[in-house]
Motif scaffolding. Structure first.
Motif, PDB file in Angstrom:
ATOM      1  N   THR A   1      52.768  66.554  47.026  1.00  0.00           N
ATOM      2  CA  THR A   1      52.374  65.576  46.009  1.00  0.00           C
ATOM      3  C   THR A   1      53.147  64.263  46.055  1.00  0.00           C
ATOM      4  OG1 THR A   1      53.940  66.548  44.404  1.00  0.00           O
ATOM      5  CG2 THR A   1      51.689  67.424  44.433  1.00  0.00           C
ATOM      6  N   GLU A   2      54.236  64.172  46.814  1.00  0.00           N
ATOM      7  CA  GLU A   2      55.049  62.958  46.810  1.00  0.00           C
ATOM      8  C   GLU A   2      54.244  61.721  47.187  1.00  0.00           C
ATOM      9  OE1 GLU A   2      57.553  60.253  46.221  1.00  0.00           O
ATOM     10  OE2 GLU A   2      58.329  62.284  45.925  1.00  0.00           O
ATOM     11  N   TRP A   3      53.429  61.838  48.229  1.00  0.00           N
ATOM     12  CA  TRP A   3      52.697  60.665  48.717  1.00  0.00           C
ATOM     13  C   TRP A   3      51.278  60.590  48.184  1.00  0.00           C
ATOM     14  CZ3 TRP A   3      56.212  57.596  50.131  1.00  0.00           C
ATOM     15  CH2 TRP A   3      57.330  58.028  50.847  1.00  0.00           C
ATOM     16  N   LEU A   4      50.839  61.599  47.440  1.00  0.00           N
ATOM     17  CA  LEU A   4      49.522  61.545  46.815  1.00  0.00           C
ATOM     18  C   LEU A   4      49.647  60.884  45.445  1.00  0.00           C
ATOM     19  CD1 LEU A   4      48.160  65.132  47.603  1.00  0.00           C
ATOM     20  CD2 LEU A   4      47.974  63.051  48.979  1.00  0.00           C
ATOM     21  N   PRO A   5      48.613  60.173  45.003  1.00  0.00           N
ATOM     22  CA  PRO A   5      48.698  59.459  43.718  1.00  0.00           C
ATOM     23  C   PRO A   5      48.453  60.369  42.515  1.00  0.00           C
ATOM     24  CG  PRO A   5      46.579  59.035  44.735  1.00  0.00           C
ATOM     25  CD  PRO A   5      47.354  59.862  45.715  1.00  0.00           C
ATOM     26  N   ILE A   6      49.184  61.500  42.467  1.00  0.00           N
ATOM     27  CA  ILE A   6      48.972  62.477  41.393  1.00  0.00           C
ATOM     28  C   ILE A   6      50.274  62.882  40.709  1.00  0.00           C
ATOM     29  CG2 ILE A   6      46.822  63.386  42.345  1.00  0.00           C
ATOM     30  CD1 ILE A   6      48.417  65.639  43.614  1.00  0.00           C
ATOM     31  N   SER A   7      51.371  62.218  41.028  1.00  0.00           N
ATOM     32  CA  SER A   7      52.678  62.425  40.396  1.00  0.00           C
ATOM     33  C   SER A   7      53.390  63.696  40.865  1.00  0.00           C
ATOM     34  CB  SER A   7      52.582  62.451  38.867  1.00  0.00           C
ATOM     35  OG  SER A   7      53.879  62.627  38.313  1.00  0.00           O
ATOM     36  N   SER A   8      54.281  63.525  41.807  1.00  0.00           N
ATOM     37  CA  SER A   8      55.100  64.646  42.266  1.00  0.00           C
ATOM     38  C   SER A   8      56.063  65.099  41.183  1.00  0.00           C
ATOM     39  CB  SER A   8      55.874  64.242  43.525  1.00  0.00           C
ATOM     40  OG  SER A   8      56.749  63.161  43.257  1.00  0.00           O
TER      41      SER A   8
ATOM     42  N   ILE B   1      58.076  51.799  36.311  1.00  0.00           N
ATOM     43  CA  ILE B   1      57.345  52.593  35.318  1.00  0.00           C
ATOM     44  C   ILE B   1      57.410  54.072  35.673  1.00  0.00           C
ATOM     45  CG2 ILE B   1      55.099  52.958  34.224  1.00  0.00           C
ATOM     46  CD1 ILE B   1      54.403  50.061  34.955  1.00  0.00           C
ATOM     47  N   ALA B   2      57.218  54.360  36.948  1.00  0.00           N
ATOM     48  CA  ALA B   2      57.267  55.756  37.399  1.00  0.00           C
ATOM     49  C   ALA B   2      58.662  56.339  37.259  1.00  0.00           C
ATOM     50  CB  ALA B   2      56.796  55.849  38.847  1.00  0.00           C
ATOM     51  N   ALA B   3      59.686  55.498  37.392  1.00  0.00           N
ATOM     52  CA  ALA B   3      61.062  55.989  37.261  1.00  0.00           C
ATOM     53  C   ALA B   3      61.373  56.409  35.836  1.00  0.00           C
ATOM     54  CB  ALA B   3      62.037  54.898  37.710  1.00  0.00           C
ATOM     55  N   ILE B   4      60.640  55.860  34.887  1.00  0.00           N
ATOM     56  CA  ILE B   4      60.922  56.115  33.467  1.00  0.00           C
ATOM     57  C   ILE B   4      59.972  57.143  32.870  1.00  0.00           C
ATOM     58  CG2 ILE B   4      60.998  55.046  31.179  1.00  0.00           C
ATOM     59  CD1 ILE B   4      61.789  52.433  32.580  1.00  0.00           C
TER      60      ILE B   4
ATOM     61  N   ARG C   1      54.806  57.490  41.315  1.00  0.00           N
ATOM     62  CA  ARG C   1      55.309  56.286  41.992  1.00  0.00           C
ATOM     63  C   ARG C   1      54.316  55.812  43.038  1.00  0.00           C
ATOM     64  NH1 ARG C   1      56.557  54.468  46.263  1.00  0.00           N
ATOM     65  NH2 ARG C   1      56.065  56.473  47.223  1.00  0.00           N
ATOM     66  N   SER C   2      53.824  56.745  43.837  1.00  0.00           N
ATOM     67  CA  SER C   2      52.842  56.354  44.850  1.00  0.00           C
ATOM     68  C   SER C   2      51.546  55.893  44.188  1.00  0.00           C
ATOM     69  CB  SER C   2      52.572  57.513  45.809  1.00  0.00           C
ATOM     70  OG  SER C   2      52.112  58.645  45.109  1.00  0.00           O
ATOM     71  N   GLY C   3      51.149  56.553  43.102  1.00  0.00           N
ATOM     72  CA  GLY C   3      49.912  56.191  42.421  1.00  0.00           C
ATOM     73  C   GLY C   3      49.949  54.795  41.828  1.00  0.00           C
TER      74      GLY C   3
END
Length: 284
Positions: free
Chosen positions: A16-23, A167-170, A176-178
């Motif tokens: 899921t890390e590189w997919l836009p679905i939130s690892s 935003i993804a960091a918070i 992040r990828s998404g």
């Protein structure tokens, strides 16, 4: 933790890390299911980033090589009158895309009180972010023609795309990828180019997270309870590397043939299941 639990979490992270679905959402939910919290959860997430980062570096080795050579070119730029090459521009874009997200992640860990961090990691927050940013990705993907390529990327575009990583960091569930693919699509980049830009720009953040995890493993008390060992970290990183490489290959192959719609629908379904099933999650 058992080896099976480690393998499951590392596999989720790698896929899921590189997919836009939130690892982070998937790893968070798996960790909660297995009762993994605190430092162990952070270390698993961070160390697995080293594996997924290595997968990206190998898959995009030509771009990475250009960016590395471009970095040396940037060092000579003050005394050189030559225009930047493609590698030099790529290196500059990666550099300007990093600071805002890195600062946001550091402030989140250092400043935000623990109870607010726990609130941000709640099931409802993850579910809401999963659905909302999935809808945003759908809008960016269908709203008009998208023909730009990586060589068209400007420093302003790179800074904007990179800043969305904050935003993804918070907010877990953002992806992040998404969010970076969403920003790239909204700025007019082709689907595969948006994915490639997202991965290249995200490399420094993943490297920082991975080094943080590695430092935690090397400095952990081997007799302490609930702290991962170096051997555990190597297992996590190795599995994340293999699954991450397969995930990147699958993503790029899919985006050459169709839109981001399957990922959007998956996010909607996951968010709905999280909301409807949240009372049960606490009982697992």
């Amino acid at each position: 933790m058992s080896l099976l639990q480690l393998a499951i979490i590392a596999t989720l992270q790698g896929i899921t890390e590189w997919l836009p679905i939130s690892s982070s959402a998937h790893v968070l939910l798996a960790s909660d299911t297995f009762g993994v919290t605190g430092r162990d959860e952070l270390l698993i997430n961070a160390v697995s980033n080293l594996g997924t980062l290595a997968a990206m570096l190998i898959y995009f080795r030509k771009d990475v090589g250009l960016a590395i050579l471009g970095g040396f070119e940037l060092l000579a730029a003050p005394v050189s009158k030559k225009p930047l090459s493609q590698g030099g521009r790529l290196a500059a874009c990666v550099i300007v895309a990093t600071p805002i997200a890195l600062i946001a992640a550091l402030l989140y860990e250092a400043v935000l009180p623990q109870h607010l961090q726990d609130m941000m990691r709640s099931v409802y927050t993850v579910a809401g972010a999963t659905i909302f940013f999935g809808a945003l990705l759908w809008w960016a993907d269908v709203a008009g023609p998208r023909t730009r390529k990586e060589e068209d990327m400007t420093l302003a575009h790179a800074a904007l795309i990179g800043a969305t990583q904050a935003i993804a960091a918070i907010i877990p569930g953002t992806s992040r990828s998404g969010i970076t693919m969403t920003a790239a699509r909204a700025l007019g980049y082709e689907r595969t180019e948006a994915a490639r830009i997202s991965m290249l720009i995200g490399a420094p953040i993943l490297a920082a997270a991975g080094l943080y995890g590695a430092y935690g493993l090397f400095t952990a008390d081997p007799d302490g309870t609930g702290v991962l060992t170096l051997q555990d970290g190597l297992v996590v990183a190795g599995i994340a590397f293999i699954t991450g490489l397969a995930s990147i290959w699958g993503l790029m192959a899919l985006l050459r043939r169709m839109s981001f719609l399957p990922f959007v629908l998956y996010r909607f379904l996951l968010g709905a299941l999280l909301i409807l099933g949240s009372p049960l999650i606490g009982l697992i």
